[in-house]
Design a protein around this motif. Structure first.
Motif: not given
Length: 334
Positions: A150-164
């Motif tokens: 949300a603070a744009q310090h971490f990529r959303a698409d990468l987060y979704y990749r990790f959050n399996v």
């Protein structure tokens, strides 16, 4: 690993369900809760267990070094690259790679890591030739990645990749049933290393350990056991041997007066200089950075922000350069 508390038993059941798959895993927990141990257990229970388990702390290295460690480099790719070197993705091929403190990975490297996860191939620094890799990623963090996105310090698409598959590790305080089994486990390990006969805990020592908060979690417990065995003779440890009151932060800390700070801020508000907030923020970061002797990890911890956020602010205010324009100064006066 020790799974005696009901919370930990449920965690073990979750690990045993996740481990046989090839799903990317995100382990979330405070520092010292055993995130790497969980990652190693997942690897040991997986189909990849006979292959390499690699581990890299993303907060411990500079951006250039992390890229080289992850993806490797060719000879001559940069100053000091005297030979070609494999990165962890190649080294852990067909195995598992544990990426600790993933929330501190610089944004530029997040994009490159995302590409590796999508394409399943790496390109060494200084090369244009991609190489296929087959690696299971187990990532870990002690920060809230959703807030970082949300603070744009971490990529959303990468987060979704990790959050399996996500595993939440509770602090040791919230799984008290693990405290004594862990203590006995560490007593056995360090007792054997130090050549002691069987060392036991007195009832008073057990009570002291169970009632302590363990802000440093399992790592603090392990260090407390090791330290006690080093300095205390005999094979029976009492509560006085641990001196936990010397480790725990004082319960009643004298409040620091902020009167001078408030006065300075009021005067600044009266003056209403341009970019007031930036002046205040820059001053706070510069003072903290200097107090921590320009150690980014310690400064981020002191300010309770991620290393990525700190690095962005340091670059914004020119504090990463040895020379440059000096920022505005907030003078505290009584």
């Amino acid at each position: 690993m020790v799974f005696e508390d009901p919370v930990s038993r449920r965690l073990l059941e979750q690990i045993e369900r996740i481990a046989p798959s090839d799903a990317t895993v995100l382990v979330i927990g405070e520092t010292g809760t055993g995130k790497e141990l969980v990652a190693r257990h997942i690897h040991a229970l997986s189909k990849r267990s006979k292959y390499m388990f690699g581990a890299l702390n993303c907060a411990a290295l500079s951006e250039n070094l992390i890229e080289s460690e992850l993806f490797g480099h060719e000879k001559g790719a940069f100053t000091g690259a005297l030979t070609s070197k494999e990165g962890w993705f190649e080294t852990a091929d067909k195995g598992s790679l544990f990426l600790d403190e993933i929330g501190d990975l610089p944004l530029g490297l997040q994009a490159k890591l995302l590409r590796v996860l999508q394409e399943r191939e790496v390109v060494k620094v200084g090369s244009r030739q991609p190489k296929p890799v087959d690696v299971r990623i187990i990532a870990a963090t002690n920060i809230n990645l959703e807030e970082a996105v949300a603070a744009q310090h971490f990529r959303a698409d990468l987060y979704y990749r990790f959050n399996v598959a996500t595993i939440h590790l509770m602090p040791l305080l919230e799984r008290p049933g693990d405290i004594l089994p862990l203590a006995r486990h560490f007593l056995k390990i360090y007792g054997e290393r130090l050549g002691h006969d069987e060392v036991k805990l007195s009832p008073g020592a057990e009570l002291a350990l169970v009632n302590y908060d363990w802000p440093g979690n399992i790592r603090e417990l392990e260090n407390a056991i090791h330290r006690t065995l080093l300095v205390c003779p005999g094979n029976r440890l009492g509560p006085e041997d641990f001196k936990l009151s010397g480790v725990r932060a004082p319960e009643h800390v004298p409040a620091v007066s902020v009167d001078s700070l408030e006065t300075a801020l009021e005067r600044l508000c009266e003056q209403a200089p341009p970019k007031l907030f930036e002046i205040i923020e820059e001053t706070v970061i510069r003072i903290a950075f200097g107090y921590c002797e320009k150690n980014q990890v310690q400064t981020a911890k002191l300010l309770d922000i991620s290393r990525n956020v700190l690095r962005h602010k340091l670059e914004l205010y020119g504090m990463l350069q040895q020379v440059g324009k000096r920022g505005s100064v907030l003078h505290l006066e009584r």
